[in-house]
Design a protein around this motif. Structure first.
Motif, PDB file in Angstrom:
ATOM      1  N   ARG A  33       0.837  -1.198   0.000  1.00  0.00           N
ATOM      2  CA  ARG A  33       0.000   0.000   0.000  1.00  0.00           C
ATOM      3  C   ARG A  33       0.870   1.244   0.000  1.00  0.00           C
ATOM      4  O   ARG A  33       1.912   1.281   0.648  1.00  0.00           O
ATOM      5  CB  ARG A  33      -0.900   0.015   1.244  1.00  0.00           C
ATOM      6  CG  ARG A  33      -1.836  -1.163   1.344  1.00  0.00           C
ATOM      7  CD  ARG A  33      -2.956  -1.051   0.363  1.00  0.00           C
ATOM      8  NE  ARG A  33      -3.909  -2.143   0.544  1.00  0.00           N
ATOM      9  CZ  ARG A  33      -4.884  -2.394  -0.294  1.00  0.00           C
ATOM     10  NH1 ARG A  33      -5.045  -1.649  -1.359  1.00  0.00           N
ATOM     11  NH2 ARG A  33      -5.701  -3.389  -0.079  1.00  0.00           N
ATOM     12  N   LYS A  34       0.443   2.270  -0.741  1.00  0.00           N
ATOM     13  CA  LYS A  34       1.169   3.537  -0.797  1.00  0.00           C
ATOM     14  C   LYS A  34       0.271   4.636  -0.229  1.00  0.00           C
ATOM     15  O   LYS A  34      -0.826   4.854  -0.732  1.00  0.00           O
ATOM     16  CB  LYS A  34       1.540   3.897  -2.242  1.00  0.00           C
ATOM     17  CG  LYS A  34       2.421   2.903  -2.932  1.00  0.00           C
ATOM     18  CD  LYS A  34       3.857   3.106  -2.559  1.00  0.00           C
ATOM     19  CE  LYS A  34       4.706   2.178  -3.405  1.00  0.00           C
ATOM     20  NZ  LYS A  34       6.097   2.314  -3.150  1.00  0.00           N
ATOM     21  N   TYR A  35       0.761   5.300   0.787  1.00  0.00           N
ATOM     22  CA  TYR A  35       0.018   6.384   1.412  1.00  0.00           C
ATOM     23  C   TYR A  35       0.798   7.679   1.241  1.00  0.00           C
ATOM     24  O   TYR A  35       2.020   7.669   1.166  1.00  0.00           O
ATOM     25  CB  TYR A  35      -0.202   6.101   2.903  1.00  0.00           C
ATOM     26  CG  TYR A  35      -1.073   4.892   3.142  1.00  0.00           C
ATOM     27  CD1 TYR A  35      -2.453   4.983   3.129  1.00  0.00           C
ATOM     28  CD2 TYR A  35      -0.498   3.640   3.373  1.00  0.00           C
ATOM     29  CE1 TYR A  35      -3.246   3.875   3.337  1.00  0.00           C
ATOM     30  CE2 TYR A  35      -1.292   2.524   3.583  1.00  0.00           C
ATOM     31  CZ  TYR A  35      -2.661   2.646   3.561  1.00  0.00           C
ATOM     32  OH  TYR A  35      -3.446   1.551   3.758  1.00  0.00           O
ATOM     33  N   ALA A  36       0.081   8.788   1.188  1.00  0.00           N
ATOM     34  CA  ALA A  36       0.724  10.093   1.038  1.00  0.00           C
ATOM     35  C   ALA A  36       0.096  11.077   2.009  1.00  0.00           C
ATOM     36  O   ALA A  36      -1.127  11.157   2.118  1.00  0.00           O
ATOM     37  CB  ALA A  36       0.574  10.599  -0.388  1.00  0.00           C
ATOM     38  N   SER A  37       0.959  11.809   2.705  1.00  0.00           N
ATOM     39  CA  SER A  37       0.467  12.890   3.553  1.00  0.00           C
ATOM     40  C   SER A  37       0.314  14.137   2.688  1.00  0.00           C
ATOM     41  O   SER A  37       0.652  14.126   1.506  1.00  0.00           O
ATOM     42  CB  SER A  37       1.443  13.144   4.699  1.00  0.00           C
ATOM     43  OG  SER A  37       2.672  13.578   4.178  1.00  0.00           O
ATOM     44  N   VAL A  38      -0.179  15.212   3.271  1.00  0.00           N
ATOM     45  CA  VAL A  38      -0.360  16.454   2.509  1.00  0.00           C
ATOM     46  C   VAL A  38       0.992  16.967   2.014  1.00  0.00           C
ATOM     47  O   VAL A  38       1.103  17.470   0.897  1.00  0.00           O
ATOM     48  CB  VAL A  38      -1.066  17.522   3.382  1.00  0.00           C
ATOM     49  CG1 VAL A  38      -1.254  18.815   2.616  1.00  0.00           C
ATOM     50  CG2 VAL A  38      -2.395  17.012   3.865  1.00  0.00           C
ATOM     51  N   ASP A  39       2.028  16.805   2.834  1.00  0.00           N
ATOM     52  CA  ASP A  39       3.359  17.290   2.452  1.00  0.00           C
ATOM     53  C   ASP A  39       3.984  16.472   1.328  1.00  0.00           C
ATOM     54  O   ASP A  39       4.691  17.012   0.481  1.00  0.00           O
ATOM     55  CB  ASP A  39       4.293  17.254   3.675  1.00  0.00           C
ATOM     56  CG  ASP A  39       3.722  18.050   4.838  1.00  0.00           C
ATOM     57  OD1 ASP A  39       3.046  19.069   4.568  1.00  0.00           O
ATOM     58  OD2 ASP A  39       3.936  17.642   5.998  1.00  0.00           O
ATOM     59  N   SER A  40       3.735  15.161   1.319  1.00  0.00           N
ATOM     60  CA  SER A  40       4.364  14.294   0.312  1.00  0.00           C
ATOM     61  C   SER A  40       3.390  13.884  -0.795  1.00  0.00           C
ATOM     62  O   SER A  40       3.536  12.823  -1.381  1.00  0.00           O
ATOM     63  CB  SER A  40       4.914  13.044   0.988  1.00  0.00           C
ATOM     64  OG  SER A  40       3.852  12.275   1.515  1.00  0.00           O
ATOM     65  N   MET A  41       2.395  14.731  -1.074  1.00  0.00           N
ATOM     66  CA  MET A  41       1.391  14.432  -2.094  1.00  0.00           C
ATOM     67  C   MET A  41       2.050  14.401  -3.481  1.00  0.00           C
ATOM     68  O   MET A  41       2.800  15.305  -3.831  1.00  0.00           O
ATOM     69  CB  MET A  41       0.299  15.507  -2.067  1.00  0.00           C
ATOM     70  CG  MET A  41      -0.963  15.132  -2.771  1.00  0.00           C
ATOM     71  SD  MET A  41      -1.935  13.913  -1.900  1.00  0.00           S
ATOM     72  CE  MET A  41      -2.407  14.762  -0.442  1.00  0.00           C
ATOM     73  N   PRO A  42       1.791  13.360  -4.284  1.00  0.00           N
ATOM     74  CA  PRO A  42       2.444  13.260  -5.595  1.00  0.00           C
ATOM     75  C   PRO A  42       1.880  14.272  -6.596  1.00  0.00           C
ATOM     76  O   PRO A  42       0.693  14.604  -6.554  1.00  0.00           O
ATOM     77  CB  PRO A  42       2.117  11.831  -6.036  1.00  0.00           C
ATOM     78  CG  PRO A  42       0.858  11.497  -5.329  1.00  0.00           C
ATOM     79  CD  PRO A  42       0.919  12.217  -4.017  1.00  0.00           C
ATOM     80  N   ARG A  43       2.767  14.769  -7.473  1.00  0.00           N
ATOM     81  CA  ARG A  43       2.352  15.610  -8.598  1.00  0.00           C
ATOM     82  C   ARG A  43       2.542  14.792  -9.860  1.00  0.00           C
ATOM     83  O   ARG A  43       3.663  14.397 -10.174  1.00  0.00           O
ATOM     84  CB  ARG A  43       3.185  16.885  -8.669  1.00  0.00           C
ATOM     85  CG  ARG A  43       2.774  17.924  -7.647  1.00  0.00           C
ATOM     86  CD  ARG A  43       3.690  19.127  -7.671  1.00  0.00           C
ATOM     87  NE  ARG A  43       3.820  19.731  -8.988  1.00  0.00           N
ATOM     88  CZ  ARG A  43       3.101  20.767  -9.424  1.00  0.00           C
ATOM     89  NH1 ARG A  43       2.202  21.295  -8.640  1.00  0.00           N
ATOM     90  NH2 ARG A  43       3.288  21.258 -10.619  1.00  0.00           N
ATOM     91  N   VAL A  44       1.448  14.537 -10.569  1.00  0.00           N
ATOM     92  CA  VAL A  44       1.498  13.693 -11.750  1.00  0.00           C
ATOM     93  C   VAL A  44       1.734  14.566 -12.981  1.00  0.00           C
ATOM     94  O   VAL A  44       0.981  15.506 -13.236  1.00  0.00           O
ATOM     95  CB  VAL A  44       0.184  12.890 -11.905  1.00  0.00           C
ATOM     96  CG1 VAL A  44       0.248  11.982 -13.112  1.00  0.00           C
ATOM     97  CG2 VAL A  44      -0.087  12.102 -10.646  1.00  0.00           C
ATOM     98  N   LEU A  45       2.779  14.255 -13.727  1.00  0.00           N
ATOM     99  CA  LEU A  45       3.148  14.985 -14.947  1.00  0.00           C
ATOM    100  C   LEU A  45       3.255  16.482 -14.660  1.00  0.00           C
ATOM    101  O   LEU A  45       2.764  17.314 -15.412  1.00  0.00           O
ATOM    102  CB  LEU A  45       2.125  14.707 -16.049  1.00  0.00           C
ATOM    103  CG  LEU A  45       2.650  14.525 -17.461  1.00  0.00           C
ATOM    104  CD1 LEU A  45       3.594  13.342 -17.537  1.00  0.00           C
ATOM    105  CD2 LEU A  45       1.535  14.374 -18.457  1.00  0.00           C
ATOM    106  N   ASN A  46       3.872  16.808 -13.523  1.00  0.00           N
ATOM    107  CA  ASN A  46       4.083  18.186 -13.080  1.00  0.00           C
ATOM    108  C   ASN A  46       2.775  18.978 -12.994  1.00  0.00           C
ATOM    109  O   ASN A  46       2.720  20.158 -13.310  1.00  0.00           O
ATOM    110  CB  ASN A  46       5.096  18.898 -13.985  1.00  0.00           C
ATOM    111  CG  ASN A  46       5.816  20.012 -13.258  1.00  0.00           C
ATOM    112  OD1 ASN A  46       5.796  20.074 -12.034  1.00  0.00           O
ATOM    113  ND2 ASN A  46       6.430  20.899 -13.999  1.00  0.00           N
ATOM    114  N   GLY A  47       1.697  18.312 -12.577  1.00  0.00           N
ATOM    115  CA  GLY A  47       0.417  18.977 -12.376  1.00  0.00           C
ATOM    116  C   GLY A  47      -0.556  18.836 -13.532  1.00  0.00           C
ATOM    117  O   GLY A  47      -1.699  19.253 -13.429  1.00  0.00           O
TER     118      GLY A  47
END
Length: 132
Positions: free
Chosen positions: A86-100
């Motif tokens: 499982r992959k979890y993300a906090s608000v700080d480490s939220m992924p950006r897909v294709l630079n937004g």
């Protein structure tokens, strides 16, 4: 029995796009319905319809293509969080897909939403998939 229904959902959509189908039918679940709503709201699919046939029901998704060049609106559909890892993300480490330019679909405590909406609501969650 299917071990990863979300991966099955994404694979069915991916295969239908490769085969240039207009509509794809997928067995329904509440999480799949929410993912479908997010894809529709962000303009990646043309339309959808929930059908209540049998105990589970199904989702009919109308795929979206460019009217002239026939290029699909969804170029890539990638599963991120798997049952084995499982992959979890906090608000700080939220992924950006294709630079937004793309979206990451997250399952949060406030429901299924995109990475941008999760940043605005200041919540983290499980990263389900990337779409661009």
């Amino acid at each position: 029995m299917n071990t990863d229904p979300i991966a099955d959902y994404l694979t069915r959509v991916r295969n239908a796009i490769k085969a240039n189908h207009r509509v794809v039918e997928i067995p329904a679940s509440n999480l799949k319905k929410e993912i479908t709503k997010v894809l529709f709201d962000k303009g990646y699919i043309a339309n959808y319809k929930f059908e209540e046939n049998g105990p589970q029901g199904s989702i009919k998704v109308a795929l979206k293509y460019h009217p002239i060049s026939k290029i699909p609106a969804i170029r890539t559909l990638t599963r991120v969080s798997k049952p084995g890892l499982r992959k979890y993300a906090s608000v700080d480490s939220m992924p950006r897909v294709l630079n937004g330019l793309g979206i990451a679909i997250l399952s949060t405590s406030k429901g299924v939403m995109t990475d941008k909406e999760a940043r605005l609501q200041n919540v983290g969650g499980e990263v389900l998939c990337y779409v661009y």
